[in-house]
Design an enzyme around this catalytic site. Structure first.
Site, PDB file in Angstrom:
ATOM      1  N   LYS A 203       0.848  -1.194   0.000  1.00 43.82           N
ATOM      2  CA  LYS A 203       0.000   0.000   0.000  1.00 43.82           C
ATOM      3  C   LYS A 203       0.879   1.236   0.000  1.00 43.82           C
ATOM      4  CE  LYS A 203      -3.449   2.592   2.518  1.00 43.82           C
ATOM      5  NZ  LYS A 203      -4.579   2.577   3.431  1.00 43.82           N
ATOM      6  N   LYS A 256      -2.233  -1.754  -3.756  1.00 41.87           N
ATOM      7  CA  LYS A 256      -3.078  -0.567  -3.730  1.00 41.87           C
ATOM      8  C   LYS A 256      -2.221   0.686  -3.821  1.00 41.87           C
ATOM      9  CE  LYS A 256      -5.963   1.988  -0.649  1.00 41.87           C
ATOM     10  NZ  LYS A 256      -6.099   2.315   0.707  1.00 41.87           N
ATOM     11  N   SER A 282     -10.195   5.015  -5.172  1.00 41.63           N
ATOM     12  CA  SER A 282     -11.168   6.073  -5.414  1.00 41.63           C
ATOM     13  C   SER A 282     -10.710   7.094  -6.461  1.00 41.63           C
ATOM     14  CB  SER A 282     -11.488   6.775  -4.089  1.00 41.63           C
ATOM     15  OG  SER A 282     -10.315   7.349  -3.522  1.00 41.63           O
TER      16      SER A 282
END
Ligand code: PBG
Ligand code: ZN
Length: 332
Positions: A203, A256, A282
């Site tokens: 991440k 991610k 997003s």
């Protein structure tokens, strides 16, 4: 007319377009087939609401009250989507992140009601503190600094509360060191040896999370997340993080954001024989939404191209805000 190769006195050139002439042949030779079974839908649940509220930063998504969240979960289930990822949202923020692990906290309420309404869905609970701390950081801040080990304790406690509520997988997204091992330990000791861990392993401290942070109310009040999330320009650290999290007991690892890290997805797929998820985040969703609103892109083909690239690179499933739409688009 004689074939073009004969005229030029050379071998017949390879006619690659034979595979492209009709939709039937294109579909038959298609290298990555998308189906609803590859998708996971993120869902936001707020503990303050009586009715669902649309999210300005994530068009098509809502803050759901726990009492109504079963609606969207059932919709996902009926479209053939196997899993949902739950994010709890609250206005009650404190230094200890107490609504994260309260037995009636928003994530726990949502998990319990979805479990009851749609028992076949795989429920992933996002396990982090940033929506619950008064600082908006993913851990506990002491004297202006993030305390790694104190944070891990609260995160493990949160994971146990989520498992108690019925989560199938807890999903630590905080990026503290040794959280996965601590969570595994805490779950096993609390009697939840069957509850899995999907770790946000690779991440990155990305600029792609903006729309999410306004949806979750989780933007940091000071500083940024670069002391815990991976520098987006250092993707080999993503490999190290995956290896470490697997060693500590992660069942599924995640990359991610996914779109800007396809090469990492590919490398993880080659190096590790484990389930791999890709988070189509997003900001990636926002780019497609905004461009299609302006008529610069066709939303359907852009979204399917992006999700398809994640699967083709080696992801087993994709967590995406386009999940409901994409499930409809891909089930012919
Ligand atoms: C919080 C969390 C974030 C996302 C998932 N969990 C934001 C962040 O790290 O700041 C991002 C998801 C998205 O952008 O879609 N730990
Ligand atoms: Zn967080």
């Amino acid at each position: 007319m004689e074939p073009i190769g004969d005229r030029l006195g050379m071998m017949q050139p390879k006619r690659l377009r034979r595979l492209r002439h009709s939709s039937g042949i294109r579909r038959l030779v298609s290298e990555s087939r998308l189906e609803p079974s590859r998708l996971v839908l993120p869902i936001f649940v707020s503990e303050e609401l009586k009715t669902k509220q649309p999210l300005a930063s994530l068009p098509g998504h809502y803050h759901w009250p726990a009492a109504e969240v079963a609606q969207i979960a059932k919709q996902a289930e009926s479209l053939g989507i196997p899993g949902v990822l739950i994010f709890g949202v609250t206005g009650t923020k404190d230094p200890a992140a107490s609504r994260a692990f309260a037995s009636d906290g928003p994530t726990q309420q949502a998990v319990a009601s979805i479990k009851q309404a749609a028992p076949s869905l795989v429920i992933f609970a996002d396990t982090c503190l940033c929506a619950f701390t008064d600082t908006g950081h993913c851990g506990v801040v002491q004297d202006g600094r993030l305390d790694n080990d104190a944070s891990v304790e609260v995160i493990a406690r949160t994971a146990v509360a989520q498992a108690e509520a019925g989560a199938d997988f807890v999903s630590p997204s905080d990026m503290m060191d040794s959280r996965v091992g601590a969570i595994r330990n805490a779950l096993d000791h609390a009697g939840f040896s069957e509850t899995g861990i999907m770790s946000y392993a690779a991440k990155f401290a990305s600029s792609m999370y903006g729309p999410f942070r306004s949806a979750a109310g989780s933007a940091p009040a000071f500083g940024d997340r670069r002391s815990y999330q991976i520098d987006p320009h250092s993707y080999r650290q993503g490999l190290a993080s995956v290896e470490r999290d697997l060693h500590e007991g992660a069942d599924i690892v995640m990359v991610k954001p996914a779109l800007v890290n396809l090469s990492l997805i590919h490398q993880i797929r080659q190096r590790f024989d484990v389930p791999l998820s890709a988070y189509n985040v997003s900001g990636e969703y926002g780019m497609v939404k905004a461009a299609s609103e302006r008529g610069w892109m066709d939303e359907r083909s852009a979204a399917l191209e992006i999700i398809g690239s994640m699967v083709a690179s080696g992801a087993d499933f994709v967590i995406t805000y386009h999940a409901l739409d994409a499930a409809g688009w891909t089930s012919v």
